[in-house]
Design a protein around this motif. Structure first.
Motif, short mmCIF file in Angstrom:
data_model
loop_
_atom_site.label_atom_id
_atom_site.label_comp_id
_atom_site.label_asym_id
_atom_site.label_seq_id
_atom_site.Cartn_x
_atom_site.Cartn_y
_atom_site.Cartn_z
N THR A 294 -3.56 2.17 -14.92
CA THR A 294 -4.31 2.77 -13.81
C THR A 294 -3.76 4.13 -13.44
O THR A 294 -4.51 5.08 -13.20
N GLU A 295 -2.44 4.26 -13.40
CA GLU A 295 -1.81 5.55 -13.07
C GLU A 295 -2.09 6.60 -14.13
O GLU A 295 -2.34 7.76 -13.82
N MET B 57 0.82 -1.20 0.00
CA MET B 57 0.00 0.00 0.00
C MET B 57 0.86 1.26 0.00
O MET B 57 0.49 2.25 -0.60
N ALA B 58 2.00 1.20 0.70
CA ALA B 58 2.89 2.37 0.75
C ALA B 58 3.42 2.69 -0.65
O ALA B 58 3.53 3.86 -1.02
N TYR B 59 3.75 1.65 -1.42
CA TYR B 59 4.25 1.86 -2.77
C TYR B 59 3.18 2.52 -3.65
O TYR B 59 3.46 3.49 -4.36
N VAL B 60 1.96 2.03 -3.58
CA VAL B 60 0.87 2.59 -4.38
C VAL B 60 0.60 4.03 -3.97
O VAL B 60 0.40 4.90 -4.82
N TYR B 61 0.59 4.30 -2.67
CA TYR B 61 0.37 5.67 -2.18
C TYR B 61 1.48 6.60 -2.68
O TYR B 61 1.20 7.72 -3.12
N GLU C 109 1.09 9.91 -5.09
CA GLU C 109 1.64 11.23 -4.75
C GLU C 109 2.45 11.80 -5.92
O GLU C 109 2.36 12.98 -6.24
N ILE C 110 3.25 10.96 -6.54
CA ILE C 110 4.07 11.40 -7.69
C ILE C 110 3.17 11.82 -8.84
O ILE C 110 3.40 12.85 -9.48
N VAL C 111 2.13 11.05 -9.11
CA VAL C 111 1.19 11.38 -10.19
C VAL C 111 0.50 12.71 -9.92
O VAL C 111 0.38 13.56 -10.80
#
Length: 118
Positions: A35-36, A1-5, A9-11
């Protein structure tokens, strides 16, 4: 989940820095998964809709300026008849202008986006 979050944030940061006015450069866009990419488009669309409804550009002057005017030196001849908020201007090569920051931002952001996409 931390990676996806972190990726989200970067997007969002890219949407604020680059994507509101222009499309992302291909080098960045190819690193997104499907998805991104959809999240970026939806986030940018929401911000644009909000700004148009409020008649406000939230992407300009993230830090409040000390002066509402900016000194601009023209490096390339842009010609005459360029319409600013309250007048027209002749942007001849090597000319100097004292413009409202909001007027200058439009041209600066276009030039910045053109240099990023190189």
């Amino acid at each position: 989940m931390a990676y996806v979050y972190n990726r989200a944030e970067i997007v969002r940061e890219l949407a604020w820095n680059v994507g509101l006015l222009h499309e992302l450069p291909h080098e960045i866009q190819e690193k997104f998964n499907e998805t991104e990419e959809q999240y970026f488009k939806d986030h940018s669309k929401s911000l644009k809709l909000y700004m148009s409804q409020m008649n406000l550009d939230v992407n300009v002057d993230m830090v409040p300026p000390k002066d509402p005017y900016i000194k601009v030196r023209v490096l390339e001849d842009l010609g005459s008849g360029i319409i600013l908020s309250d007048k027209t201007a002749n942007f001849a090569r090597h000319s100097m202008h004292f413009l409202k920051r909001t007027d200058a931002e439009q041209y600066i952001s276009r030039l910045t986006a053109a240099s990023i996409s190189l």
